[in-house]
Motif scaffolding. Structure first.
Motif, PDB file in Angstrom:
ATOM      1  N   ASN A   1       4.063 -23.447   7.474  1.00 57.73           N
ATOM      2  CA  ASN A   1       4.126 -21.981   7.427  1.00 57.73           C
ATOM      3  C   ASN A   1       4.657 -21.442   6.099  1.00 57.73           C
ATOM      4  N   VAL A   2       4.176 -21.989   5.009  1.00 57.59           N
ATOM      5  CA  VAL A   2       4.683 -21.631   3.691  1.00 57.59           C
ATOM      6  C   VAL A   2       4.508 -20.148   3.393  1.00 57.59           C
ATOM      7  N   HIS A   3       3.379 -19.584   3.746  1.00 55.79           N
ATOM      8  CA  HIS A   3       3.105 -18.190   3.426  1.00 55.79           C
ATOM      9  C   HIS A   3       3.238 -17.259   4.628  1.00 55.79           C
ATOM     10  N   SER A   4       3.822 -17.732   5.702  1.00 58.05           N
ATOM     11  CA  SER A   4       3.818 -16.940   6.934  1.00 58.05           C
ATOM     12  C   SER A   4       4.733 -15.720   6.874  1.00 58.05           C
ATOM     13  N   ASP A   5       5.721 -15.709   5.998  1.00 61.80           N
ATOM     14  CA  ASP A   5       6.665 -14.593   5.989  1.00 61.80           C
ATOM     15  C   ASP A   5       6.521 -13.673   4.778  1.00 61.80           C
ATOM     16  N   ASN A   6       5.435 -13.788   4.055  1.00 62.01           N
ATOM     17  CA  ASN A   6       5.288 -12.937   2.872  1.00 62.01           C
ATOM     18  C   ASN A   6       4.762 -11.563   3.251  1.00 62.01           C
ATOM     19  N   LYS A   7       4.823 -10.668   2.311  1.00 62.00           N
ATOM     20  CA  LYS A   7       4.409  -9.281   2.533  1.00 62.00           C
ATOM     21  C   LYS A   7       3.260  -8.879   1.611  1.00 62.00           C
ATOM     22  N   LEU A   8       2.506  -9.845   1.104  1.00 63.78           N
ATOM     23  CA  LEU A   8       1.443  -9.538   0.144  1.00 63.78           C
ATOM     24  C   LEU A   8       0.427  -8.549   0.689  1.00 63.78           C
ATOM     25  N   SER A   9      -0.035  -8.768   1.892  1.00 61.23           N
ATOM     26  CA  SER A   9      -1.055  -7.877   2.463  1.00 61.23           C
ATOM     27  C   SER A   9      -0.511  -6.465   2.631  1.00 61.23           C
ATOM     28  N   GLU A  10       0.715  -6.363   3.121  1.00 61.26           N
ATOM     29  CA  GLU A  10       1.323  -5.043   3.291  1.00 61.26           C
ATOM     30  C   GLU A  10       1.489  -4.333   1.953  1.00 61.26           C
ATOM     31  N   MET A  11       1.966  -5.057   0.949  1.00 57.91           N
ATOM     32  CA  MET A  11       2.170  -4.460  -0.366  1.00 57.91           C
ATOM     33  C   MET A  11       0.849  -4.037  -0.987  1.00 57.91           C
ATOM     34  N   LEU A  12      -0.162  -4.883  -0.886  1.00 55.29           N
ATOM     35  CA  LEU A  12      -1.469  -4.552  -1.436  1.00 55.29           C
ATOM     36  C   LEU A  12      -2.016  -3.293  -0.767  1.00 55.29           C
ATOM     37  N   SER A  13      -1.859  -3.196   0.531  1.00 56.44           N
ATOM     38  CA  SER A  13      -2.311  -2.008   1.257  1.00 56.44           C
ATOM     39  C   SER A  13      -1.572  -0.757   0.768  1.00 56.44           C
ATOM     40  N   LEU A  14      -0.265  -0.869   0.562  1.00 55.24           N
ATOM     41  CA  LEU A  14       0.514   0.272   0.062  1.00 55.24           C
ATOM     42  C   LEU A  14       0.048   0.690  -1.328  1.00 55.24           C
ATOM     43  N   PHE A  15      -0.192  -0.272  -2.210  1.00 54.75           N
ATOM     44  CA  PHE A  15      -0.649   0.054  -3.567  1.00 54.75           C
ATOM     45  C   PHE A  15      -2.015   0.723  -3.530  1.00 54.75           C
ATOM     46  N   GLU A  16      -2.899   0.220  -2.671  1.00 59.87           N
ATOM     47  CA  GLU A  16      -4.230   0.817  -2.561  1.00 59.87           C
ATOM     48  C   GLU A  16      -4.154   2.241  -2.016  1.00 59.87           C
ATOM     49  N   LYS A  17      -3.274   2.477  -1.032  1.00 54.77           N
ATOM     50  CA  LYS A  17      -3.094   3.833  -0.507  1.00 54.77           C
ATOM     51  C   LYS A  17      -2.516   4.746  -1.592  1.00 54.77           C
ATOM     52  N   GLY A  18      -1.548   4.224  -2.345  1.00 55.37           N
ATOM     53  CA  GLY A  18      -0.964   5.000  -3.433  1.00 55.37           C
ATOM     54  C   GLY A  18      -2.000   5.353  -4.480  1.00 55.37           C
ATOM     55  N   LEU A  19      -2.840   4.393  -4.813  1.00 57.59           N
ATOM     56  CA  LEU A  19      -3.898   4.629  -5.801  1.00 57.59           C
ATOM     57  C   LEU A  19      -4.870   5.696  -5.287  1.00 57.59           C
ATOM     58  N   HIS A  20      -5.221   5.615  -4.025  1.00 57.74           N
ATOM     59  CA  HIS A  20      -6.108   6.621  -3.434  1.00 57.74           C
ATOM     60  C   HIS A  20      -5.458   8.005  -3.508  1.00 57.74           C
ATOM     61  N   ASN A  21      -4.181   8.087  -3.171  1.00 62.38           N
ATOM     62  CA  ASN A  21      -3.481   9.379  -3.203  1.00 62.38           C
ATOM     63  C   ASN A  21      -3.385   9.942  -4.616  1.00 62.38           C
ATOM     64  N   VAL A  22      -3.165   9.081  -5.589  1.00 61.32           N
ATOM     65  CA  VAL A  22      -3.087   9.539  -6.978  1.00 61.32           C
ATOM     66  C   VAL A  22      -4.437  10.090  -7.411  1.00 61.32           C
ATOM     67  N   LYS A  23      -5.517   9.408  -7.047  1.00 60.39           N
ATOM     68  CA  LYS A  23      -6.852   9.889  -7.403  1.00 60.39           C
ATOM     69  C   LYS A  23      -7.139  11.240  -6.751  1.00 60.39           C
TER      70      LYS A  23
ATOM     71  N   ARG B   1       8.501   7.867  -8.164  1.00 61.89           N
ATOM     72  CA  ARG B   1       7.476   6.831  -8.252  1.00 61.89           C
ATOM     73  C   ARG B   1       8.061   5.572  -8.853  1.00 61.89           C
ATOM     74  N   GLN B   2       8.785   5.733  -9.951  1.00 59.95           N
ATOM     75  CA  GLN B   2       9.332   4.583 -10.651  1.00 59.95           C
ATOM     76  C   GLN B   2      10.357   3.856  -9.791  1.00 59.95           C
ATOM     77  N   SER B   3      11.249   4.589  -9.138  1.00 62.31           N
ATOM     78  CA  SER B   3      12.275   3.932  -8.329  1.00 62.31           C
ATOM     79  C   SER B   3      11.660   3.250  -7.113  1.00 62.31           C
ATOM     80  N   GLY B   4      10.551   3.772  -6.615  1.00 59.87           N
ATOM     81  CA  GLY B   4       9.879   3.136  -5.483  1.00 59.87           C
ATOM     82  C   GLY B   4       9.230   1.820  -5.827  1.00 59.87           C
ATOM     83  N   LEU B   5       8.939   1.588  -7.085  1.00 59.38           N
ATOM     84  CA  LEU B   5       8.267   0.353  -7.517  1.00 59.38           C
ATOM     85  C   LEU B   5       9.213  -0.666  -8.129  1.00 59.38           C
ATOM     86  N   THR B   6      10.469  -0.330  -8.233  1.00 59.15           N
ATOM     87  CA  THR B   6      11.419  -1.303  -8.823  1.00 59.15           C
ATOM     88  C   THR B   6      12.309  -1.887  -7.789  1.00 59.15           C
TER      89      THR B   6
END
Length: 120
Positions: free
Chosen positions: A78-100, A115-120
């Motif tokens: 279960n090396v990758h079972s606890d990561n958040k990559l999919s969730e983070m990618l979804s958030l970035f894509e939603k953010g990109l859509h909202n910016v557009k 925006r900056q503090s949310g990404l750091t």
């Protein structure tokens, strides 16, 4: 001469690339003007591309590498079972859509620090 071929190093190259992507992200994070919608959109586009590459890396490891490691030693599971990559990618894509969608509005000046503090 060994009856088995030398093993191919599947670790160094791909993981060097992951480190390189993190370094690029850190560099862009420090240089992006978060109050400028175009800068912010460009940053989110590169972040989405980076996380898609992370996700692809993870899928390749899961499909081709983890099984081999599990055969060799019993401690890999279960090396990758606890990561958040999919969730983070979804958030970035939603953010990109909202910016557009919001490019017509001049809210970047107000939202830049948030925006900056949310990404750091």
């Amino acid at each position: 001469m060994s009856p088995f071929p030398d093993e191919v190093d599947v670790f160094t190259g791909p993981h060097w690339r992951m480190k390189q992507l993190v370094g690029l992200y850190c560099d862009k994070l420090s240089k992006t003007n978060f109050s400028n919608n175009n800068d912010f959109r460009s940053f989110l586009q590169s972040l989405c591309a980076t996380f898609k590459e992370f996700k692809m890396h993870e899928q390749i490891e899961n499909e081709f590498i983890i099984g081999l490691l599990q055969e060799r030693c019993c401690t890999v599971y279960n090396v990758h079972s606890d990561n958040k990559l999919s969730e983070m990618l979804s958030l970035f894509e939603k953010g990109l859509h909202n910016v557009k969608v919001n490019l017509k509005h001049a809210d970047g000046v107000v939202c830049g620090p948030a925006r900056q503090s949310g990404l750091t």
